[in-house]
Design an enzyme around this catalytic site. Structure first.
Site, mmCIF file in Angstrom:
data_model
loop_
_atom_site.group_PDB
_atom_site.id
_atom_site.type_symbol
_atom_site.label_atom_id
_atom_site.label_comp_id
_atom_site.label_asym_id
_atom_site.label_seq_id
_atom_site.Cartn_x
_atom_site.Cartn_y
_atom_site.Cartn_z
ATOM 1 C CG ASP A 150 38.757 35.441 41.051
ATOM 2 O OD1 ASP A 150 39.452 35.058 40.098
ATOM 3 O OD2 ASP A 150 38.497 36.632 41.286
HETATM 4 N N1 URA Z 1 36.063 38.885 37.768
HETATM 5 C C1 URA Z 1 36.676 38.665 38.949
HETATM 6 O O1 URA Z 1 37.254 39.562 39.539
HETATM 7 N N2 URA Z 1 36.624 37.406 39.450
HETATM 8 C C2 URA Z 1 35.971 36.396 38.864
HETATM 9 O O2 URA Z 1 35.941 35.275 39.392
HETATM 10 C C3 URA Z 1 35.321 36.643 37.644
HETATM 11 C C4 URA Z 1 35.387 37.912 37.116
#
Ligand code: URA
Length: 239
Positions: A105
């Site tokens: 993310d």
């Molecule tokens: N899970 C999430 O919520 N975000 C990420 O970036 C990776 C795994």
């Protein structure tokens, strides 16, 4: 290695566009194994060939592999019109066909593999391979042994199936808790959605490892390095 055309060799190594390198070759600027070569279609084994352009050696890299400590605020994509991409951090590379293997993310930090090896990426991302990914997280709330049990059982995060068993390790349980979590799949926002189920928002998330590859802790966010030969061969053999 298979044979490749001289113009592709030079274009792959970003000496110029395909038509620019063709012109350079026809103009006699390119030498192959000590001889001038003016035919862009001529094929060579890049492992056995020395190519010079204007007397400067141009080595060939079929594949490149980098580990980036992804900082917050950049997107795991090859292009974006709002944010910098993870590729913007890889400043020294030969290939132009690099891409990130999977996504973190915008606000997640940590290990991201960047390569142009599509087969390896496919293997690492394939749901059937169950490649484990370990993260460290700061959680808003007291994480409990009940949460550990729930994460291990599998949870309903609004997908067709429950999540696969995840290993949650409590490093510190307090108003803000510190945990490590290992998941073997990669659903969109998976870890945040798992903690949403127990009403404990994720405040910070950092990926520490993916399969056999572990984040080099000497890399600050935004820094990267090429993978070692051992890291590449472990990834190929075991994921
Ligand atoms: N899970 C999430 O919520 N975000 C990420 O970036 C990776 C795994």
């Amino acid at each position: 290695m298979s044979l490749i055309r001289l113009d592709k060799y030079l274009a792959d190594m970003q000496v110029g566009t395909r038509s620019e390198v063709k012109k350079m070759i026809r103009a006699g600027k390119v030498q192959v194994n000590g001889h001038s070569c003016q035919n862009p279609d001529e094929k060579f084994d890049p492992d056995q060939t020395e190519v010079l352009v204007d007397h400067v050696k141009v080595g060939y890299a079929a594949y490149e592999y980098f580990m980036l400590n992804k900082p917050k605020g950049c997107v795991s994509a090859t292009e974006d019109h709002r944010y910098p991409t993870v590729l913007d951090y890889i400043t020294d590379h030969k290939r132009k066909d690099l891409f990130p293997v999977g996504r973190l993310d915008l606000d997640t930090e940590g290990l991201l593999l960047i390569t142009n090896d599509g087969e390896l990426a496919h293997d690492l991302l394939s749901p059937s391979k169950h490649i484990p990914k370990t993260y460290e997280a700061m959680i808003d709330g007291i994480v409990t042994e009940d949460d550990v049990a729930l994460f291990a059982q599998g949870m309903d995060i609004g997908e067709k199936k429950l999540t696969k068993p995840a290993k949650l390790v409590i490093l510190k349980s307090n108003v803000i808790s510190h945990v490590q979590i290992t998941i073997c799949e990669g659903k969109f926002h998976q870890i945040k959605r798992m903690f949403d189920v127990v009403h404990k928002p994720v405040l910070e998330l950092k990926r520490l490892s993916m399969g056999s590859l572990t984040l080099d802790e000497s890399l600050s966010p935004g820094e990267y390095r090429a993978l070692t030969k051992e890291e590449i061969s472990y990834l190929r053999q075991r994921g």
